[in-house]
Design a protein around this motif. Structure first.
Motif, PDB file in Angstrom:
ATOM      1  N   LEU A 129      11.543   3.199   7.347  1.00 44.84           N
ATOM      2  CA  LEU A 129      10.818   2.781   6.144  1.00 44.84           C
ATOM      3  C   LEU A 129       9.311   2.758   6.392  1.00 44.84           C
ATOM      4  CD1 LEU A 129      13.134  -0.115   4.948  1.00 44.84           C
ATOM      5  CD2 LEU A 129      13.088   2.244   4.125  1.00 44.84           C
ATOM      6  N   ILE A 130       8.907   2.327   7.575  1.00 49.98           N
ATOM      7  CA  ILE A 130       7.478   2.326   7.900  1.00 49.98           C
ATOM      8  C   ILE A 130       6.956   3.758   7.994  1.00 49.98           C
ATOM      9  CG2 ILE A 130       5.759   1.717   9.652  1.00 49.98           C
ATOM     10  CD1 ILE A 130       6.737  -0.647   7.996  1.00 49.98           C
ATOM     11  N   LYS A 131       7.754   4.656   8.579  1.00 51.48           N
ATOM     12  CA  LYS A 131       7.329   6.053   8.670  1.00 51.48           C
ATOM     13  C   LYS A 131       7.153   6.660   7.286  1.00 51.48           C
ATOM     14  CE  LYS A 131       9.353   7.111  13.202  1.00 51.48           C
ATOM     15  NZ  LYS A 131      10.382   7.899  13.935  1.00 51.48           N
ATOM     16  N   LEU A 132       8.062   6.346   6.369  1.00 55.86           N
ATOM     17  CA  LEU A 132       7.927   6.860   5.008  1.00 55.86           C
ATOM     18  C   LEU A 132       6.696   6.254   4.336  1.00 55.86           C
ATOM     19  CD1 LEU A 132       8.884   8.528   2.645  1.00 55.86           C
ATOM     20  CD2 LEU A 132      10.458   6.679   2.033  1.00 55.86           C
ATOM     21  N   SER A 133       6.426   4.980   4.569  1.00 52.28           N
ATOM     22  CA  SER A 133       5.228   4.348   4.015  1.00 52.28           C
ATOM     23  C   SER A 133       3.973   5.068   4.496  1.00 52.28           C
ATOM     24  CB  SER A 133       5.164   2.874   4.423  1.00 52.28           C
ATOM     25  OG  SER A 133       6.268   2.154   3.923  1.00 52.28           O
ATOM     26  N   GLU A 134       3.930   5.387   5.774  1.00 55.85           N
ATOM     27  CA  GLU A 134       2.773   6.100   6.335  1.00 55.85           C
ATOM     28  C   GLU A 134       2.604   7.464   5.678  1.00 55.85           C
ATOM     29  OE1 GLU A 134       2.949   4.125  10.839  1.00 55.85           O
ATOM     30  OE2 GLU A 134       3.872   6.074  10.440  1.00 55.85           O
ATOM     31  N   GLU A 135       3.722   8.130   5.413  1.00 56.32           N
ATOM     32  CA  GLU A 135       3.664   9.436   4.760  1.00 56.32           C
ATOM     33  C   GLU A 135       3.172   9.296   3.321  1.00 56.32           C
ATOM     34  OE1 GLU A 135       3.918  13.533   4.848  1.00 56.32           O
ATOM     35  OE2 GLU A 135       4.246  12.123   6.506  1.00 56.32           O
ATOM     36  N   ILE A 136       3.613   8.242   2.631  1.00 63.37           N
ATOM     37  CA  ILE A 136       3.204   8.023   1.238  1.00 63.37           C
ATOM     38  C   ILE A 136       1.702   7.783   1.141  1.00 63.37           C
ATOM     39  CG2 ILE A 136       3.357   6.384  -0.691  1.00 63.37           C
ATOM     40  CD1 ILE A 136       6.362   6.138  -0.044  1.00 63.37           C
ATOM     41  N   VAL A 137       1.172   6.894   1.979  1.00 60.38           N
ATOM     42  CA  VAL A 137      -0.261   6.579   1.874  1.00 60.38           C
ATOM     43  C   VAL A 137      -1.126   7.717   2.397  1.00 60.38           C
ATOM     44  CG1 VAL A 137       0.081   4.090   1.923  1.00 60.38           C
ATOM     45  CG2 VAL A 137      -0.242   5.310   4.068  1.00 60.38           C
ATOM     46  N   GLN A 138      -0.558   8.602   3.182  1.00 56.74           N
ATOM     47  CA  GLN A 138      -1.299   9.790   3.597  1.00 56.74           C
ATOM     48  C   GLN A 138      -1.421  10.773   2.441  1.00 56.74           C
ATOM     49  OE1 GLN A 138       0.225  11.753   7.101  1.00 56.74           O
ATOM     50  NE2 GLN A 138      -1.163  13.478   6.918  1.00 56.74           N
ATOM     51  N   ARG A 139      -0.361  10.864   1.648  1.00 56.77           N
ATOM     52  CA  ARG A 139      -0.365  11.821   0.532  1.00 56.77           C
ATOM     53  C   ARG A 139      -0.977  11.235  -0.737  1.00 56.77           C
ATOM     54  NH1 ARG A 139       5.107  15.515   0.665  1.00 56.77           N
ATOM     55  NH2 ARG A 139       5.496  15.460   2.923  1.00 56.77           N
ATOM     56  N   VAL A 140      -0.927   9.913  -0.883  1.00 55.62           N
ATOM     57  CA  VAL A 140      -1.503   9.252  -2.072  1.00 55.62           C
ATOM     58  C   VAL A 140      -2.528   8.243  -1.573  1.00 55.62           C
ATOM     59  CG1 VAL A 140      -1.025   7.884  -4.133  1.00 55.62           C
ATOM     60  CG2 VAL A 140       0.646   9.582  -3.351  1.00 55.62           C
ATOM     61  N   LYS A 141      -3.789   8.634  -1.580  1.00 50.90           N
ATOM     62  CA  LYS A 141      -4.854   7.772  -1.093  1.00 50.90           C
ATOM     63  C   LYS A 141      -5.075   6.621  -2.061  1.00 50.90           C
ATOM     64  CE  LYS A 141      -5.599  10.685   2.250  1.00 50.90           C
ATOM     65  NZ  LYS A 141      -5.102  10.381   3.619  1.00 50.90           N
ATOM     66  N   TYR A 142      -5.425   5.457  -1.494  1.00 50.16           N
ATOM     67  CA  TYR A 142      -5.691   4.298  -2.357  1.00 50.16           C
ATOM     68  C   TYR A 142      -7.009   4.524  -3.084  1.00 50.16           C
ATOM     69  CZ  TYR A 142      -6.111  -0.462  -4.046  1.00 50.16           C
ATOM     70  OH  TYR A 142      -6.226  -1.558  -4.863  1.00 50.16           O
ATOM     71  N   ARG A 143      -6.923   4.627  -4.394  1.00 52.35           N
ATOM     72  CA  ARG A 143      -8.122   4.851  -5.209  1.00 52.35           C
ATOM     73  C   ARG A 143      -7.894   4.268  -6.600  1.00 52.35           C
ATOM     74  NH1 ARG A 143     -10.920  10.659  -6.838  1.00 52.35           N
ATOM     75  NH2 ARG A 143     -12.757   9.776  -7.891  1.00 52.35           N
ATOM     76  N   PRO A 144      -8.488   3.108  -6.895  1.00 54.30           N
ATOM     77  CA  PRO A 144      -8.320   2.494  -8.217  1.00 54.30           C
ATOM     78  C   PRO A 144      -8.952   3.347  -9.310  1.00 54.30           C
ATOM     79  CG  PRO A 144      -9.167   0.925  -6.593  1.00 54.30           C
ATOM     80  CD  PRO A 144      -9.270   2.274  -5.974  1.00 54.30           C
ATOM     81  N   GLY A 145      -8.409   3.204 -10.510  1.00 55.93           N
ATOM     82  CA  GLY A 145      -9.003   3.846 -11.675  1.00 55.93           C
ATOM     83  C   GLY A 145      -8.510   5.243 -11.965  1.00 55.93           C
ATOM     84  N   VAL A 146      -7.645   5.783 -11.121  1.00 57.77           N
ATOM     85  CA  VAL A 146      -7.128   7.135 -11.342  1.00 57.77           C
ATOM     86  C   VAL A 146      -5.826   7.082 -12.137  1.00 57.77           C
ATOM     87  CG1 VAL A 146      -6.288   9.248 -10.253  1.00 57.77           C
ATOM     88  CG2 VAL A 146      -8.224   8.004  -9.250  1.00 57.77           C
ATOM     89  N   THR A 147      -4.932   6.182 -11.759  1.00 57.29           N
ATOM     90  CA  THR A 147      -3.659   6.016 -12.456  1.00 57.29           C
ATOM     91  C   THR A 147      -3.712   4.795 -13.376  1.00 57.29           C
ATOM     92  OG1 THR A 147      -2.808   4.747 -10.585  1.00 57.29           O
ATOM     93  CG2 THR A 147      -2.335   7.110 -10.632  1.00 57.29           C
ATOM     94  N   GLU A 148      -2.682   4.671 -14.210  1.00 60.38           N
ATOM     95  CA  GLU A 148      -2.550   3.535 -15.116  1.00 60.38           C
ATOM     96  C   GLU A 148      -1.207   2.850 -14.853  1.00 60.38           C
ATOM     97  OE1 GLU A 148      -2.953   5.105 -19.023  1.00 60.38           O
ATOM     98  OE2 GLU A 148      -5.064   5.677 -18.764  1.00 60.38           O
ATOM     99  N   VAL A 149      -0.992   1.706 -15.495  1.00 54.74           N
ATOM    100  CA  VAL A 149       0.277   0.994 -15.280  1.00 54.74           C
ATOM    101  C   VAL A 149       1.458   1.792 -15.803  1.00 54.74           C
ATOM    102  CG1 VAL A 149      -0.785  -1.292 -15.265  1.00 54.74           C
ATOM    103  CG2 VAL A 149      -0.015  -0.305 -17.437  1.00 54.74           C
ATOM    104  N   THR A 150       1.190   2.784 -16.669  1.00 48.95           N
ATOM    105  CA  THR A 150       2.256   3.617 -17.215  1.00 48.95           C
ATOM    106  C   THR A 150       2.502   4.867 -16.371  1.00 48.95           C
ATOM    107  OG1 THR A 150       0.628   4.679 -18.658  1.00 48.95           O
ATOM    108  CG2 THR A 150       1.874   2.824 -19.574  1.00 48.95           C
TER     109      THR A 150
END
Length: 274
Positions: A129-150
């Motif tokens: 699960l940690i390895k998958l988390s690392e893969e997710i945050v590598q592919r989806v960088k933390y950046r507010p304002g790009v996505t919405e709650v929907t």
């Protein structure tokens, strides 16, 4: 860990609102990971309390007189309990595990999400699960304002940017694509020097060997005693801290302030021998 939490929300409207209804999942419950010492919600009207289908505390606020503002002030103190590798040591809960293997609109897996889900050899262990988390945050960088709650998990992956909610939805989508029960968690984190606090979202994943394991995908780490759990459900839509509808108001301005501070709980004084 002893967490002191303050969560203030205000809605201001361009025109008069004639009727509004708000559903609040803003009250944590005591359980295997935490003990609630004090908790209050200050709202501009009577709060009707019940539990939703997932066992979360649910307050309903109805305002049927003209208004142009709603303020919600939440404060409390919670004792959190250290977790070993995110293990909650908690029961399955009121919802069958099979329910958490079903995709939702926000967690439906397209081909790209399924490829991401298969990028880690096994999700049947905490390390997987940690390895998958690392893969997710590598592919989806933390950046507010790009996505919405929907925004959906697939959309966040395609954009390559998102926030903790998107990271959580991607983890849910990947787990469910592989038949593993997983649920969304909303709550708070004592941010310290770590970004992306203090209102937060993470996931619980059911492992047959250990039960529920709580994982903060955004930080690729297990949830620990610096986390306070508010609500769990299949995705954000069913666990949102505040959801509502209104008649009138035109444009809305939302302001949210969340502060979480942590300290080691005071120890009881030892009695002197007689």
């Amino acid at each position: 860990m002893y967490l002191t939490i303050r969560h203030d929300t205000s809605y201001r409207y361009e025109a008069t609102v004639h009727y509004s209804i708000q559903q609040l999942r803003l009250t944590p419950a005591s359980g295997a990971a935490q003990v609630v010492r004090r908790w209050t919600i200050d709202a501009p009207g009577k709060l009707d309390a019940t539990f939703d289908a997932y066992g979360n505390v649910l307050h309903t606020l109805v305002i049927n007189k003209p208004h142009d503002e709603i303020r919600l002030n939440v404060s409390g103190e919670v004792d959190t309990i250290p977790l070993v590798d995110g293990q909650l040591r908690d029961a399955v809960g009121p919802i069958p595990l099979e329910h958490y293997t079903c995709a939702t609109r926000l967690t439906d897996a397209d081909a790209a999400v399924r490829e991401l889900a298969e990028s880690v050899e096994t999700l049947a262990t905490a390390n997987g699960l940690i390895k998958l988390s690392e893969e997710i945050v590598q592919r989806v960088k933390y950046r507010p304002g790009v996505t919405e709650v929907t925004s959906t998990a697939a959309q966040a992956l395609a954009l390559g940017n998102g926030v903790c909610q998107d990271h959580a939805h991607l983890m849910l989508a990947c787990c469910r694509a592989r038949g593993i029960p997983a649920r969304y968690v909303s709550g708070y984190i004592e941010p310290g020097d770590v970004p992306h606090g203090a209102s937060h979202a993470w996931v619980d994943v059911w492992l047959n060997s250990t039960g529920w394991v709580s994982v903060d995908v955004t930080h690729a780490a297990f949830a620990s005693e610096i986390y306070c759990r508010l609500a769990t459900a299949r995705d954000y839509e069913a666990a949102a801290p505040v959801r509502g509808r209104r008649i009138g108001g035109l444009e809305e301005k939302l302001k949210v302030s969340v502060t979480v501070s942590a300290q080691v709980p005071p120890q009881m004084p030892q009695q002197m021998p007689q």
